[in-house]
Design an enzyme around this catalytic site. Structure first.
Site, PDB file in Angstrom:
ATOM      1  N   LYS A 259       0.853  -1.199   0.000  1.00  0.00           N
ATOM      2  CA  LYS A 259       0.000   0.000   0.000  1.00  0.00           C
ATOM      3  C   LYS A 259       0.877   1.231   0.000  1.00  0.00           C
ATOM      4  O   LYS A 259       1.853   1.309   0.736  1.00  0.00           O
ATOM      5  CB  LYS A 259      -0.818  -0.014   1.308  1.00  0.00           C
ATOM      6  CG  LYS A 259      -1.708   1.181   1.502  1.00  0.00           C
ATOM      7  CD  LYS A 259      -3.108   0.865   1.019  1.00  0.00           C
ATOM      8  CE  LYS A 259      -3.987   2.086   0.910  1.00  0.00           C
ATOM      9  NZ  LYS A 259      -3.826   2.834  -0.341  1.00  0.00           N
TER      10      LYS A 259
ATOM     11  N   LYS B  87       5.170   2.193   8.397  1.00  0.00           N
ATOM     12  CA  LYS B  87       4.085   3.107   8.762  1.00  0.00           C
ATOM     13  C   LYS B  87       2.781   2.327   8.947  1.00  0.00           C
ATOM     14  O   LYS B  87       2.020   2.571   9.873  1.00  0.00           O
ATOM     15  CB  LYS B  87       3.921   4.163   7.674  1.00  0.00           C
ATOM     16  CG  LYS B  87       2.933   5.240   8.058  1.00  0.00           C
ATOM     17  CD  LYS B  87       2.711   6.206   6.926  1.00  0.00           C
ATOM     18  CE  LYS B  87       4.013   6.865   6.531  1.00  0.00           C
ATOM     19  NZ  LYS B  87       3.805   7.879   5.487  1.00  0.00           N
TER      20      LYS B  87
ATOM     21  N   LYS C 274       5.018   1.997  -3.093  1.00  0.00           N
ATOM     22  CA  LYS C 274       5.030   3.410  -3.489  1.00  0.00           C
ATOM     23  C   LYS C 274       5.214   3.510  -4.982  1.00  0.00           C
ATOM     24  O   LYS C 274       5.827   2.630  -5.599  1.00  0.00           O
ATOM     25  CB  LYS C 274       6.177   4.152  -2.804  1.00  0.00           C
ATOM     26  CG  LYS C 274       5.949   5.646  -2.716  1.00  0.00           C
ATOM     27  CD  LYS C 274       4.982   5.989  -1.597  1.00  0.00           C
ATOM     28  CE  LYS C 274       4.679   7.455  -1.531  1.00  0.00           C
ATOM     29  NZ  LYS C 274       3.947   7.761  -0.271  1.00  0.00           N
TER      30      LYS C 274
ATOM     31  N   THR D 255      -4.748  12.827   6.995  1.00  0.00           N
ATOM     32  CA  THR D 255      -3.332  12.895   7.380  1.00  0.00           C
ATOM     33  C   THR D 255      -3.113  14.084   8.321  1.00  0.00           C
ATOM     34  O   THR D 255      -2.508  13.940   9.390  1.00  0.00           O
ATOM     35  CB  THR D 255      -2.434  12.986   6.132  1.00  0.00           C
ATOM     36  OG1 THR D 255      -2.805  11.937   5.247  1.00  0.00           O
ATOM     37  CG2 THR D 255      -0.975  12.839   6.502  1.00  0.00           C
TER      38      THR D 255
ATOM     39  N   ASN E 288      -2.019  19.447   0.754  1.00  0.00           N
ATOM     40  CA  ASN E 288      -3.052  18.646   1.413  1.00  0.00           C
ATOM     41  C   ASN E 288      -2.747  18.458   2.901  1.00  0.00           C
ATOM     42  O   ASN E 288      -3.547  18.804   3.766  1.00  0.00           O
ATOM     43  CB  ASN E 288      -3.188  17.288   0.708  1.00  0.00           C
ATOM     44  CG  ASN E 288      -4.100  16.356   1.474  1.00  0.00           C
ATOM     45  OD1 ASN E 288      -3.746  15.878   2.549  1.00  0.00           O
ATOM     46  ND2 ASN E 288      -5.285  16.122   0.968  1.00  0.00           N
TER      47      ASN E 288
ATOM     48  N   SER F 297      -7.067   5.446   4.628  1.00  0.00           N
ATOM     49  CA  SER F 297      -7.076   4.747   3.332  1.00  0.00           C
ATOM     50  C   SER F 297      -7.511   3.301   3.555  1.00  0.00           C
ATOM     51  O   SER F 297      -8.276   2.735   2.766  1.00  0.00           O
ATOM     52  CB  SER F 297      -5.672   4.737   2.722  1.00  0.00           C
ATOM     53  OG  SER F 297      -5.490   5.846   1.883  1.00  0.00           O
TER      54      SER F 297
HETATM   55  P1  NAD Z   1       0.982  18.483  -1.679  1.00  0.00           P
HETATM   56  O1  NAD Z   1       1.574  18.497  -3.033  1.00  0.00           O
HETATM   57  O2  NAD Z   1      -0.493  18.617  -1.539  1.00  0.00           O
HETATM   58  O3  NAD Z   1       1.633  19.657  -0.793  1.00  0.00           O
HETATM   59  C1  NAD Z   1       2.990  19.896  -0.670  1.00  0.00           C
HETATM   60  C2  NAD Z   1       3.157  21.385  -0.332  1.00  0.00           C
HETATM   61  O4  NAD Z   1       4.519  21.659  -0.049  1.00  0.00           O
HETATM   62  C3  NAD Z   1       2.743  22.298  -1.483  1.00  0.00           C
HETATM   63  O5  NAD Z   1       1.965  23.361  -1.003  1.00  0.00           O
HETATM   64  C4  NAD Z   1       4.082  22.762  -2.036  1.00  0.00           C
HETATM   65  O6  NAD Z   1       4.026  24.052  -2.650  1.00  0.00           O
HETATM   66  C5  NAD Z   1       4.926  22.804  -0.771  1.00  0.00           C
HETATM   67  N1  NAD Z   1       6.360  22.730  -1.031  1.00  0.00           N
HETATM   68  C6  NAD Z   1       7.010  22.005  -1.971  1.00  0.00           C
HETATM   69  N2  NAD Z   1       8.333  22.206  -1.880  1.00  0.00           N
HETATM   70  C7  NAD Z   1       8.528  23.061  -0.861  1.00  0.00           C
HETATM   71  C8  NAD Z   1       9.673  23.641  -0.279  1.00  0.00           C
HETATM   72  N3  NAD Z   1      10.886  23.393  -0.744  1.00  0.00           N
HETATM   73  N4  NAD Z   1       9.504  24.467   0.780  1.00  0.00           N
HETATM   74  C9  NAD Z   1       8.276  24.726   1.256  1.00  0.00           C
HETATM   75  N5  NAD Z   1       7.150  24.205   0.737  1.00  0.00           N
HETATM   76  C10 NAD Z   1       7.273  23.386  -0.307  1.00  0.00           C
HETATM   77  O7  NAD Z   1       1.520  17.167  -0.975  1.00  0.00           O
HETATM   78  P2  NAD Z   1       0.967  16.483   0.354  1.00  0.00           P
HETATM   79  O8  NAD Z   1       0.064  15.385  -0.045  1.00  0.00           O
HETATM   80  O9  NAD Z   1       0.493  17.542   1.292  1.00  0.00           O
HETATM   81  O10 NAD Z   1       2.303  15.806   0.904  1.00  0.00           O
HETATM   82  C11 NAD Z   1       3.244  16.513   1.701  1.00  0.00           C
HETATM   83  C12 NAD Z   1       4.144  15.505   2.396  1.00  0.00           C
HETATM   84  O11 NAD Z   1       3.354  14.647   3.221  1.00  0.00           O
HETATM   85  C13 NAD Z   1       4.922  14.570   1.474  1.00  0.00           C
HETATM   86  O12 NAD Z   1       6.162  14.258   2.089  1.00  0.00           O
HETATM   87  C14 NAD Z   1       4.051  13.332   1.410  1.00  0.00           C
HETATM   88  O13 NAD Z   1       4.780  12.172   1.051  1.00  0.00           O
HETATM   89  C15 NAD Z   1       3.568  13.296   2.839  1.00  0.00           C
HETATM   90  N6  NAD Z   1       2.357  12.517   3.078  1.00  0.00           N
HETATM   91  C16 NAD Z   1       1.198  12.768   2.400  1.00  0.00           C
HETATM   92  C17 NAD Z   1       0.042  12.057   2.723  1.00  0.00           C
HETATM   93  C18 NAD Z   1      -1.277  12.382   2.097  1.00  0.00           C
HETATM   94  O14 NAD Z   1      -2.289  11.819   2.561  1.00  0.00           O
HETATM   95  N7  NAD Z   1      -1.375  13.276   1.117  1.00  0.00           N
HETATM   96  C19 NAD Z   1       0.094  11.046   3.674  1.00  0.00           C
HETATM   97  C20 NAD Z   1       1.283  10.798   4.365  1.00  0.00           C
HETATM   98  C21 NAD Z   1       2.397  11.562   4.043  1.00  0.00           C
END
Ligand code: NAD
Length: 417
Positions: A72, A96, A108, A192, A223, A351
């Site tokens: 997953k 995780k 992934k 999350t 997100n 999820s």
């Molecule tokens: P996303 O694309 O929705 O958001 C990422 C945000 O970070 C964006 O607003 C982007 O502009 C910003 N960003 C990118 N580079 C940056 C930088 N150098 N400095 C500051 N801001 C920056 O992605 P997401 O889904 O919110 O995921 C964010 C993190 O959380 C990732 O590491 C992802 O693997 C992790 N994650 C996501 C989920 C999920 O449910 N979406 C679950 C677990 C972990």
């Protein structure tokens, strides 16, 4: 470790697993099996562009370990996606999933692409093309993707639609993070960030920090970051600084997070938000706040950055935001860190709830989802905090010990070693 190696998430993930195996005194065979994914697929995805030309994108899917259940993990669309990054993220997913005890292994996926350069039609064709190239390795009981950086519910809906067409039946549970209109779970989009806020609340309790009025510096308001902000606000916290890729802002009396996210959507930047002042990224990391939340990408908290951190604790909402030497500095300086595989586990937990609802064809209310998620996160936090205290190890090591032990036990009874 050479500097570049230190930024390789795959080597970092291996180091974290090795440390847990050593602390637990497990047989060497366990690490030999866990140190890499069992399967990695690399694909070329031809996409017809709007101008009639064909562009070929590179995509990956890694399945780390399925001892506990189907693999997953999300699919990321980003220019920096690489085989090593996808493999690292799949390793983190295995552990995780075990954090909250859901019956999955880790997987992934990713595509090397900057989706901002694609039209909506090109994005749809790329998403469907990814499934054409990988569907034989996916399945409700095999490998179950979800959204990650730059992918969302709409993209998941196109992908499930494509999968269903290819297999000739309805298999809603093959991908999670779908829109609610198409088999999604209530509460998944916020899950999350909600879990991050619950983790921060529990850590604050242990450190004797009153969440009501606690100050927060938040990196990334996509997100995860936005929902973390909304939920921390609900708990009485005050987000005083936000860092995005194209600018960082500070507001002493705290941002209204909904207003800030709306502002970014309209203006494509947070700079210039009324009542805020612009600060540098280094000033952001050095702010004397209660909680620092990296919610963007990997390798943001290096040793150099960690030396400057003045937050009372760090809550890793993103995956892999702290390098191993960043970790060492925080440990030496006595700054608590709640690790990614615990802090952001709420996403994969909901999820899993979505998958269960899809398989049953019976759906829960948002309240039911939130209550079950909150219980899972608090139980996981307490179990891991207990290991941290008992073994006198950092919370990251404790989280890996908690999970590696479970995967090793499943592999043992299955006769893998
Ligand atoms: P996303 O694309 O929705 O958001 C990422 C945000 O970070 C964006 O607003 C982007 O502009 C910003 N960003 C990118 N580079 C940056 C930088 N150098 N400095 C500051 N801001 C920056 O992605 P997401 O889904 O919110 O995921 C964010 C993190 O959380 C990732 O590491 C992802 O693997 C992790 N994650 C996501 C989920 C999920 O449910 N979406 C679950 C677990 C972990």
């Amino acid at each position: 470790m050479a500097h570049q190696d230190n930024l390789n998430p795959f080597l970092n993930a291996q180091k974290q697993v090795k440390e847990a195996c050593d602390r637990l005194g497990l047989e060497a065979d366990v690490y030999e099996i866990l140190k890499q994914p069992l399967k990695v697929l690399e694909v070329a995805i031809p996409v017809k562009m709007d101008d009639g030309s064909v562009k070929v994108f590179t995509g990956y899917r890694a399945q780390h370990n399925d001892a506990v259940g189907p693999t997953k993990g999300g699919i990321r669309f980003h220019p920096n996606v690489s085989r090593d990054e996808v493999m690292a993220l799949s390793i983190w997913m295995t552990f995780k999933c075990c954090v909250t005890g859901i019956p999955y292994g880790g997987g992934k996926g990713g595509v090397i692409v900057d989706p901002r350069t694609l039209s909506q039609g090109e994005l749809e064709r790329l998403s469907r093309g990814y499934i054409d190239a990988t569907y034989k390795l996916l399945g409700e009981q095999v490998d179950v993707p979800a959204p990650d950086v730059n992918t969302n519910g709409q993209i998941m809906a196109w992908m499930v639609d494509q999968y269903n067409k290819l297999v000739g039946r309805s298999a809603l549970g093959v991908i999670t993070g779908k829109p609610v209109e198409f088999g999604g779970s209530k509460g998944r989009t916020a899950a999350t960030g909600f879990g991050v806020a619950v983790t921060a609340r529990e850590a604050a309790k242990r450190l004797g920090i009153n969440f009501n009025g606690a100050t927060i510096a938040l990196q990334g308001i996509g997100n995860v970051g936005s929902h973390t902000g909304y939920n921390m606000e609900k708990l009485g916290g005050k987000v005083v600084a936000v860092c995005e890729w194209n600018g960082t802002v500070y507001k002493e009396d705290g941002f209204d997070m909904h207003a800030l996210v709306d502002y970014m959507r309209k203006n494509k930047t947070i700079v210039g938000f009324p009542g805020s002042k612009e600060i540098t990224k280094s000033e952001f990391f050095a702010l004397p706040v209660d909680i620092l939340v990296p919610a963007a990408l990997e390798n943001e908290i290096t040793a150099e950055v960690a030396e400057t951190i003045q937050a009372k604790f760090v809550c890793e909402a993103a995956n892999g935001p702290t390098t191993p030497d960043g970790d060492e500095v925080l440990n030496r300086r006595g700054i608590l860190l709640t690790p990614d595989i615990l802090t952001n586990a709420g996403g994969v937990t909901v999820s899993y709830f979505e998958w269960v609802q899809n398989l049953y064809g019976y759906y829960w209310t948002e309240k039911e989802v939130e209550e079950k998620e909150e219980r899972a996160m608090v139980d996981a936090f307490n179990a891991i905090y207990k290991i941290k205290e008992e073994y006198n190890v950092p919370m990251r090591t404790a989280a890996y010990m908690h999970s590696v032990k479970k995967v090793a036990a499943a592999m043992k009874v299955r006769g893998w070693y």
